[in-house]
Motif scaffolding. Structure first.
Motif, PDB file in Angstrom:
ATOM      1  N   THR A   1      40.697   7.892  14.440  1.00  0.00           N
ATOM      2  CA  THR A   1      40.808   8.183  15.865  1.00  0.00           C
ATOM      3  C   THR A   1      41.235   6.953  16.659  1.00  0.00           C
ATOM      4  OG1 THR A   1      38.464   7.664  16.188  1.00  0.00           O
ATOM      5  CG2 THR A   1      39.036   9.959  15.712  1.00  0.00           C
TER       6      THR A   1
ATOM      7  N   GLU B   1      42.983   4.451  18.934  1.00  0.00           N
ATOM      8  CA  GLU B   1      43.846   4.585  20.105  1.00  0.00           C
ATOM      9  C   GLU B   1      43.867   6.004  20.664  1.00  0.00           C
ATOM     10  OE1 GLU B   1      47.676   3.169  19.042  1.00  0.00           O
ATOM     11  OE2 GLU B   1      47.048   1.070  18.864  1.00  0.00           O
TER      12      GLU B   1
ATOM     13  N   SER C   1      41.407   8.666  22.558  1.00  0.00           N
ATOM     14  CA  SER C   1      40.103   8.761  23.215  1.00  0.00           C
ATOM     15  C   SER C   1      39.484  10.140  23.006  1.00  0.00           C
ATOM     16  CB  SER C   1      40.253   8.485  24.707  1.00  0.00           C
ATOM     17  OG  SER C   1      39.036   8.694  25.383  1.00  0.00           O
TER      18      SER C   1
ATOM     19  N   ALA D   1      37.229  11.163  25.158  1.00  0.00           N
ATOM     20  CA  ALA D   1      36.735  11.531  26.484  1.00  0.00           C
ATOM     21  C   ALA D   1      37.165  12.930  26.929  1.00  0.00           C
ATOM     22  CB  ALA D   1      37.171  10.481  27.503  1.00  0.00           C
TER      23      ALA D   1
ATOM     24  N   TYR E   1      36.260  15.177  16.051  1.00  0.00           N
ATOM     25  CA  TYR E   1      36.517  13.787  16.440  1.00  0.00           C
ATOM     26  C   TYR E   1      35.438  12.876  15.869  1.00  0.00           C
ATOM     27  CZ  TYR E   1      37.673   9.806  19.442  1.00  0.00           C
ATOM     28  OH  TYR E   1      38.023   8.563  19.905  1.00  0.00           O
TER      29      TYR E   1
ATOM     30  N   THR F   1      36.196   9.764  13.192  1.00  0.00           N
ATOM     31  CA  THR F   1      36.144   8.381  13.664  1.00  0.00           C
ATOM     32  C   THR F   1      35.375   7.503  12.686  1.00  0.00           C
ATOM     33  OG1 THR F   1      35.653   6.997  15.583  1.00  0.00           O
ATOM     34  CG2 THR F   1      34.004   8.624  14.985  1.00  0.00           C
TER      35      THR F   1
ATOM     36  N   ILE G   1      30.613   6.681  19.873  1.00  0.00           N
ATOM     37  CA  ILE G   1      30.859   8.099  20.136  1.00  0.00           C
ATOM     38  C   ILE G   1      29.565   8.898  19.992  1.00  0.00           C
ATOM     39  CG2 ILE G   1      31.493   8.616  17.750  1.00  0.00           C
ATOM     40  CD1 ILE G   1      32.957  10.216  20.929  1.00  0.00           C
TER      41      ILE G   1
ATOM     42  N   LYS H   1      27.748   8.635  23.234  1.00  0.00           N
ATOM     43  CA  LYS H   1      28.393   9.495  24.227  1.00  0.00           C
ATOM     44  C   LYS H   1      28.020  10.966  24.016  1.00  0.00           C
ATOM     45  CE  LYS H   1      32.444   6.563  25.079  1.00  0.00           C
ATOM     46  NZ  LYS H   1      33.925   6.475  25.007  1.00  0.00           N
TER      47      LYS H   1
END
Length: 272
Positions: free
Chosen positions: A43, A45, A47, A49, A91, A95, A101, A104
């Motif tokens: 993952t 570069e 994001s 988000a 994701y 990653t 992450i 988050k």
């Protein structure tokens, strides 16, 4: 939402069906990102988000639809939460640096849990604060493509704007704007009205600006076609000036070259 199959046809029911399919179709925009991650096997570069915000936004609107007992909003946002949760899990699995992450994801889980508990214990007392949060998230989402407007103005071309996304945003926001009018729901009317206006402005850029630097804008091509003038596409200014010359020129000089080229082109057209 599916009352059209049981209670007969109405414009509101038809609009609900259209809004459901177009909005859910827009949520599948995460698949190309996941494909890109799968090809890279990482993952880096890219994001996560957008996926996390998709979960938060979907949960906010789902609890809003729950409070209003709006079936269309609940069905659409339920699909949004499922799809974006799937993207987020993918994701997380792909990653290599999972600590950040993971934190988050835990934060998103905490926010969504707080929303559900708040609706459960406080009910309609949080209706207006929740509506304001949903309104803000919607406007931010529709305005996201405008983030590249500086590049568009600098290049004087729309190559950095995603045309399919702009069209989809315009359709979705307009449908939900009309749906909000029919349901007399301010928190649907205002953000989607703003979103429809922003998307319309973005679509206008595709008409008044060329797709690539050095080309003619569609509105200019239409004008020349109406006048019956056949003119070959001009080459990109970068190609004419040469890469070395362009590097040596400052911004004012580049704009001067562009203006000179446009003036000479117009003069040639009128002579013809």
């Amino acid at each position: 939402m599916f009352e059209i199959f049981t209670q007969g046809f109405s414009f509101l029911n038809l609009l609900s069906i259209l809004a459901f399919f177009t909005t859910v179709g827009l949520f599948f925009c995460g698949i190309p990102i996941c494909r890109q991650i799968w090809k890279r096997k990482d993952t880096k570069e890219i994001s996560g988000a957008p996926f996390l915000m998709g979960v938060v936004g979907g949960c906010c609107w789902m609890t809003y639809g729950w409070l209003k007992n709006d079936g269309t909003v609940k069905w659409v946002t339920g699909c949004q939460v499922i799809l974006y949760t799937t993207y987020t899990i993918f994701y997380w699995c792909m990653t290599k640096k999972k600590l950040w992450i993971t934190l988050k994801v835990l934060g998103v889980i905490g926010i969504c849990t707080s929303l559900v508990l708040g609706v459960h214990f406080f009910g309609m007392k949080i209706f207006h604060p929740l509506g304001i949060v949903c309104l803000t998230l919607n406007i931010a989402d529709f305005a996201a493509p405008l983030g590249g407007i500086r590049v568009v103005i600098r290049r004087w071309a729309t190559s950095t704007l995603p045309l399919p996304l702009c069209i989809a945003n315009f359709l979705v926001s307009t449908e939900w704007f009309l749906y909000g009018l029919l349901k007399n729901d301010f928190y649907l009317i205002f953000p989607n009205g703003v979103g429809s206006l922003l998307a319309f402005i973005q679509l206008l850029l595709f008409i008044v600006l060329p797709r690539k630097p050095g080309q003619r804008a569609p509105i200019v091509r239409l004008w020349l076609w109406i006048r019956g003038v056949k003119v070959e596409e001009t080459k990109e200014i970068v190609a004419e000036l040469g890469e070395c010359d362009e590097k040596k020129m400052n911004r004012a000089q580049r704009w001067s070259q562009k203006i000179k080229m446009n003036v000479s082109t117009v003069a040639e057209n009128w002579r013809m």
